[in-house]
Design a protein around this motif. Structure first.
Motif, mmCIF file in Angstrom:
data_model
loop_
_atom_site.group_PDB
_atom_site.id
_atom_site.type_symbol
_atom_site.label_atom_id
_atom_site.label_comp_id
_atom_site.label_asym_id
_atom_site.label_seq_id
_atom_site.Cartn_x
_atom_site.Cartn_y
_atom_site.Cartn_z
ATOM 1 N N PRO A 292 25.713 47.129 28.139
ATOM 2 C CA PRO A 292 25.814 46.387 29.462
ATOM 3 C C PRO A 292 24.801 47.191 30.407
ATOM 4 C CG PRO A 292 27.879 47.744 29.137
ATOM 5 C CD PRO A 292 27.084 47.637 27.839
ATOM 6 N N ARG A 293 24.952 46.652 31.600
ATOM 7 C CA ARG A 293 23.958 47.159 32.607
ATOM 8 C C ARG A 293 24.828 47.446 33.729
ATOM 9 N NH1 ARG A 293 18.322 43.647 32.675
ATOM 10 N NH2 ARG A 293 17.478 44.377 30.444
ATOM 11 N N TRP A 294 24.494 48.823 34.261
ATOM 12 C CA TRP A 294 25.046 49.096 35.615
ATOM 13 C C TRP A 294 24.735 48.400 36.663
ATOM 14 C CZ3 TRP A 294 29.658 51.445 36.957
ATOM 15 C CH2 TRP A 294 29.617 51.932 38.126
ATOM 16 N N GLN A 295 25.722 47.694 37.474
ATOM 17 C CA GLN A 295 25.023 47.176 38.729
ATOM 18 C C GLN A 295 25.513 47.848 40.111
ATOM 19 O OE1 GLN A 295 23.220 44.308 38.717
ATOM 20 N NE2 GLN A 295 23.331 43.913 36.509
ATOM 21 N N GLU A 296 24.565 48.496 40.701
ATOM 22 C CA GLU A 296 24.906 49.425 41.727
ATOM 23 C C GLU A 296 25.629 48.671 42.888
ATOM 24 O OE1 GLU A 296 25.326 53.022 43.314
ATOM 25 O OE2 GLU A 296 24.232 52.520 41.496
ATOM 26 N N HIS A 297 25.501 47.285 43.234
ATOM 27 C CA HIS A 297 26.008 46.737 44.197
ATOM 28 C C HIS A 297 27.420 46.456 43.929
ATOM 29 C CE1 HIS A 297 24.333 43.509 42.004
ATOM 30 N NE2 HIS A 297 25.146 42.837 42.562
ATOM 31 N N LEU A 298 27.609 46.130 42.677
ATOM 32 C CA LEU A 298 29.095 45.773 42.098
ATOM 33 C C LEU A 298 29.747 47.078 41.650
ATOM 34 C CD1 LEU A 298 28.192 42.624 40.055
ATOM 35 C CD2 LEU A 298 29.119 42.694 42.378
ATOM 36 N N GLN A 299 29.234 48.150 41.622
ATOM 37 C CA GLN A 299 29.772 49.264 40.990
ATOM 38 C C GLN A 299 30.503 49.123 39.683
ATOM 39 O OE1 GLN A 299 29.781 52.635 42.357
ATOM 40 N NE2 GLN A 299 27.830 51.819 43.090
ATOM 41 N N CYS A 300 29.787 48.400 38.689
ATOM 42 C CA CYS A 300 30.580 48.174 37.492
ATOM 43 C C CYS A 300 29.584 47.812 36.368
ATOM 44 C CB CYS A 300 31.526 47.011 37.479
ATOM 45 S SG CYS A 300 30.907 45.297 38.061
ATOM 46 N N TRP A 301 29.801 47.837 35.156
ATOM 47 C CA TRP A 301 29.109 47.554 34.132
ATOM 48 C C TRP A 301 29.004 45.922 33.983
ATOM 49 C CZ3 TRP A 301 26.206 51.277 32.037
ATOM 50 C CH2 TRP A 301 26.435 52.825 32.096
ATOM 51 N N CYS A 302 28.077 45.516 33.589
ATOM 52 C CA CYS A 302 27.912 44.061 33.658
ATOM 53 C C CYS A 302 27.144 43.386 32.333
ATOM 54 C CB CYS A 302 27.110 43.473 34.786
ATOM 55 S SG CYS A 302 27.961 43.589 36.445
ATOM 56 N N LEU A 303 27.716 42.337 31.898
ATOM 57 C CA LEU A 303 26.735 41.675 30.779
ATOM 58 C C LEU A 303 27.046 40.127 31.063
ATOM 59 C CD1 LEU A 303 27.831 43.097 27.236
ATOM 60 C CD2 LEU A 303 25.494 42.785 28.068
ATOM 61 N N ASN A 304 25.793 39.202 30.630
ATOM 62 C CA ASN A 304 25.805 37.937 30.926
ATOM 63 C C ASN A 304 26.409 37.155 29.755
ATOM 64 O OD1 ASN A 304 25.269 35.447 31.856
ATOM 65 N ND2 ASN A 304 23.100 35.545 31.929
ATOM 66 N N PHE A 305 27.631 36.583 29.913
ATOM 67 C CA PHE A 305 28.352 35.766 29.175
ATOM 68 C C PHE A 305 27.910 34.497 29.151
ATOM 69 C CE2 PHE A 305 30.452 39.795 28.789
ATOM 70 C CZ PHE A 305 30.551 40.184 27.569
ATOM 71 N N HIS A 306 27.015 33.975 30.041
ATOM 72 C CA HIS A 306 27.019 32.685 30.254
ATOM 73 C C HIS A 306 28.078 31.662 30.565
ATOM 74 C CE1 HIS A 306 22.568 33.530 29.181
ATOM 75 N NE2 HIS A 306 23.006 34.135 28.226
ATOM 76 N N GLY A 307 28.825 32.309 31.539
ATOM 77 C CA GLY A 307 30.186 31.493 31.643
ATOM 78 C C GLY A 307 31.331 31.270 30.539
ATOM 79 N N ARG A 308 30.974 31.994 29.343
ATOM 80 C CA ARG A 308 31.877 31.926 28.701
ATOM 81 C C ARG A 308 33.155 33.144 28.761
ATOM 82 N NH1 ARG A 308 33.860 28.142 25.561
ATOM 83 N NH2 ARG A 308 34.140 29.521 23.811
ATOM 84 N N VAL A 309 32.808 34.139 29.649
ATOM 85 C CA VAL A 309 33.744 35.261 29.646
ATOM 86 C C VAL A 309 33.878 35.133 31.630
ATOM 87 C CG1 VAL A 309 34.413 37.661 29.821
ATOM 88 C CG2 VAL A 309 33.416 36.319 27.830
ATOM 89 N N THR A 310 35.202 35.187 31.996
ATOM 90 C CA THR A 310 35.449 35.109 33.494
ATOM 91 C C THR A 310 36.135 36.276 33.977
ATOM 92 O OG1 THR A 310 37.422 33.675 33.096
ATOM 93 C CG2 THR A 310 35.323 32.575 33.515
ATOM 94 N N VAL A 311 36.937 37.322 33.021
ATOM 95 C CA VAL A 311 37.648 38.365 33.543
ATOM 96 C C VAL A 311 36.815 39.617 33.176
ATOM 97 C CG1 VAL A 311 39.932 39.494 33.553
ATOM 98 C CG2 VAL A 311 39.676 36.787 33.516
ATOM 99 N N ALA A 312 36.501 40.553 33.758
ATOM 100 C CA ALA A 312 36.080 42.097 33.495
ATOM 101 C C ALA A 312 37.302 42.499 32.697
ATOM 102 C CB ALA A 312 35.755 42.739 34.757
ATOM 103 N N SER A 313 36.902 43.068 31.678
ATOM 104 C CA SER A 313 37.704 43.774 30.803
ATOM 105 C C SER A 313 36.662 44.781 29.736
ATOM 106 C CB SER A 313 38.519 42.912 29.794
ATOM 107 O OG SER A 313 39.344 43.731 28.770
ATOM 108 N N VAL A 314 37.535 45.811 29.625
ATOM 109 C CA VAL A 314 36.773 46.825 28.494
ATOM 110 C C VAL A 314 36.553 46.259 26.911
ATOM 111 C CG1 VAL A 314 39.068 47.898 27.642
ATOM 112 C CG2 VAL A 314 36.746 49.313 27.716
ATOM 113 N N LYS A 315 37.501 45.086 26.851
ATOM 114 C CA LYS A 315 37.478 44.497 25.556
ATOM 115 C C LYS A 315 36.291 43.563 25.339
ATOM 116 C CE LYS A 315 42.548 44.386 25.071
ATOM 117 N NZ LYS A 315 42.882 45.022 26.178
ATOM 118 N N ASN A 316 35.732 43.181 26.427
ATOM 119 C CA ASN A 316 34.710 42.371 26.182
ATOM 120 C C ASN A 316 33.375 42.868 25.392
ATOM 121 O OD1 ASN A 316 36.223 40.599 27.946
ATOM 122 N ND2 ASN A 316 34.951 40.917 29.499
ATOM 123 N N PHE A 317 32.791 42.320 24.760
ATOM 124 C CA PHE A 317 31.522 42.907 23.845
ATOM 125 C C PHE A 317 30.808 41.651 23.353
ATOM 126 C CE2 PHE A 317 34.793 42.324 20.453
ATOM 127 C CZ PHE A 317 34.143 41.667 19.428
#
Length: 377
Positions: A292-317
């Motif tokens: 994932p990429r670090w988004q400075e303005h969100l202060q979190c790691w982000c991945l584009n799941f194209h709408g199939r994932v809606t909740v941030a979690s360390v389990k997402n991959f």
């Protein structure tokens, strides 16, 4: 009835497409009067064996046409259960149905239990979701019937977590109410180490001819002939999933590395040379999670799941393959997502997979994301 039969057969000779599905089923379920019977006279009870013989003696052209019509009219569940019903009539119907119904690799559809251990389609992933029951440590895999997260889905597999000393095991079964390794519905298992960072996937059937079982447990046979009628259900090692060991437990996304013995497409092999190749020990697919990429303005790691994932979690991959054009599945890039898993609710997660993974391997890989990992970054 005999005149009706001749009429339908003559119409089929001139134009099969002119006969409706209803007429075909009338013909399938009707038979001429037996010797000593008159038209319109009630027939005496027929023994089960004799009744099955009637179904088996049906004209092959008519039988194929019936199954094709049912297949064309049941692209999605629950209508697809009619296709399964055709395969349950008798042995001849089952052989005809299996010859007409395409594998998930070709059609993108899951029909029989055997489809769960066949590779998914190459172009578009098969969309599924997993429901978790924290009270009894059970996980249920469903096939998505719509693009929303609200449909009930079609049940595919279930898994339950057991603690065995310093290890944890997930028993995977076809039956949500029978989650024992000695069960006829047993499909395989997932076993973790004490730290929860290394997992081994075991299949109940050999991944190729000559494969050696990982245990000496007495062989059991599946009750369902759709899976594999004469294959012992020992444990065969088919993959490993490693999470990066990190004693400092620095904050950040998990790092995964998977080595999987993916199923070959022997079900769709056209000649003996392809079949022999499919039943030989092929190469392993080496997968890693997409960083994932670090988004400075969100202060979190982000991945584009194209709408199939809606909740941030360390389990997402998202898993991609290491570049290797020599692999039999034609994987030659590191951008195509082969398995995507992510959270959409408190106890609900999506799972999308494609070739070379099967539903069974994808489900087992996603199960590794649950549970505590004592030394994982």
């Amino acid at each position: 009835m005999a005149s009706r039969r001749r009429e339908i057969q003559s119409r089929r000779g001139s134009s099969v497409s002119s006969v409706s599905s209803d007429e075909l089923f009338v013909e399938a379920r009707s038979s001429p009067p037996r010797e000593g019977e008159e038209e319109g006279e009630a027939a005496p009870p027929v023994a089960a064996g004799e009744e099955e013989g009637r179904w088996e003696k049906m004209l092959p052209e008519l039988l194929e046409e019936i199954v094709k019509r049912v297949e064309d009219g049941g692209e999605r569940w629950p209508l697809r259960k009619n296709v399964v019903s055709c395969a349950c009539v008798c042995r001849r119907w089952r052989e005809i149905t299996k010859g007409i119904v395409q594998s998930p690799l070709e059609s993108g559809r899951i029909t029989f239990p055997s489809s769960l251990k066949q590779p998914g389609p190459k172009d578009l992933p098969i969309q599924c979701f997993i429901k978790r029951n924290k009270k009894n440590s059970t996980f249920y895999l469903y096939l998505s019937l719509t693009q929303t997260f609200t449909d009930k889905g079609k049940f595919l597999l279930a898994a339950r977590r057991f603690r065995h000393g310093a290890h944890t095991e997930y028993i995977i079964s076809l039956d949500a109410d029978d989650l024992a390794q000695g069960s006829n519905a047993y499909m395989g298992k997932l076993r973790s180490d004490f730290l929860g960072t290394k997992f081994t996937i075991y299949d109940s059937r050999p991944p190729y001819d000559g494969a050696k079982a990982a245990s000496s447990r007495a062989s059991r046979r599946f009750a369902s002939k759709q899976i594999s009628p004469q294959v012992s259900s020992s444990n065969f090692k088919v993959g490993q999933v490693h999470y990066k060991f990190n004693l400092l437990k620095s904050r950040g996304p998990r790092r995964m590395h998977c080595t999987l013995q993916c199923p070959a497409a022997q079900e769709t092999a056209k000649d003996d040379s392809e079949k022999s190749k499919a039943h030989s020990p092929g190469g392993f697919a080496v997968l890693r999670n997409k960083a994932p990429r670090w988004q400075e303005h969100l202060q979190c790691w982000c991945l584009n799941f194209h709408g199939r994932v809606t909740v941030a979690s360390v389990k997402n991959f998202k898993l991609v393959a290491t570049a290797d054009p020599s692999q039999p599945w034609g994987i030659g890039d590191e951008e195509t997502v082969l398995l995507q898993f992510g959270k959409v609710g408190d106890d609900m997660f999506t799972m999308d997979y494609r070739q070379p993974l099967s539903a069974f391997l994808a489900f087992a890989t996603c199960l590794t994301s649950f549970g505590t990992k004592f030394a994982c970054g």
